[in-house]
Design an enzyme around this catalytic site. Sequence first.
Site: not given
Length: 356
Positions: A237-238
């Site tokens: 996840i960014k």
Amino acid sequence: MAKNIVELLGKDADYLLKHQSKTISKDRLHLPNPSFVDNIFVQSNRTPQVLRSLQQLFGTGRLANTGFLSILPIDQGIEHSAGASFAKNPDYFDPENIVKLAIEGGCNAVATTYGALAMMSRKYAHRIPFIVKINHNELLTYPNKADEIMFGSVEEAWNLGAVAVGATIYFGSDNATRQIQEVAAAFEKAHQLGMGTILWCYTRNNAFKQGGIDYHVSADLTGQANHLGVTIQADIIKQKLAENNGGFKALNTGGSSYGKLDEKIYSELTSEHPIDLCRYQVANCYMGRAGLINSGGESKGTSDLADAVRTAVINKRAGGMGLISGRKAFQRPLKEGIEVLNVIQDVYLDKSIDVA
């Protein structure tokens, strides 16, 4: 600890380096480590081909085999317009220089567009992991609108040698439902072909600005965006670093009803400290089973090195997996861009900087 890291943190050095979290304890997290793929993804539904692709990401660059990631993302040529993005250093109109910066900067991978990676595929796909950013906000429609659309097929990303695909969802936007469905289908296909998946979990809605406060970067809203991201099987996840909290509360005022919340989010699971706000983002990524990499943010000039180190320290001490930093690196001469990337990586290589 490296002297320059302390110096770059300045007056915030003790505040960030000595903080001990009393919210979600670190022993409840799945922390980055050299055996992360073996410990986490081997027991999942990810295929051997996906495991191999993820291990390529974790086994490349200066952070190889640490469990941490330093990724160079340059999709701003579409997301922000090429002119606005590359005017400060026109060399990056040429995609070969994007790949060279990632390699010479010691990154785990380079994340950019179909066109850029396709143009460089035969020369570099075997030298550094490619991550194809498969959707974008094209930004030419007038007036501009917040809508990520697919720019190509997952099969084409695989054909040009990518080990992973990346996508953005504007959670909270008018188009979020369609984007969730499109990206979920794309991630399913990517996993079938043996690629990893990375999701840019951005919140986007004008209503998220209340009373002069921008809740697009609140821990509670970004945390929930992260949780939606891991639900559609993003491996990584960014997210933008949390800067405040209380987005759900702010949107549940004046008789309006928005989402659902529990007061413990604010009283027990977070505090006002930036490391604790980021820790809540990590917790929403299945307690770190999906790694959290934070955004390096925009380039502000002379403060970029200090800002990058600050973000890296917060992410690492919160239990995060690394940084994905672009503009601070490519909007300056090559040597200086490498320096920015390396000082970020130095934070993750410094074993004296521990999890809070």
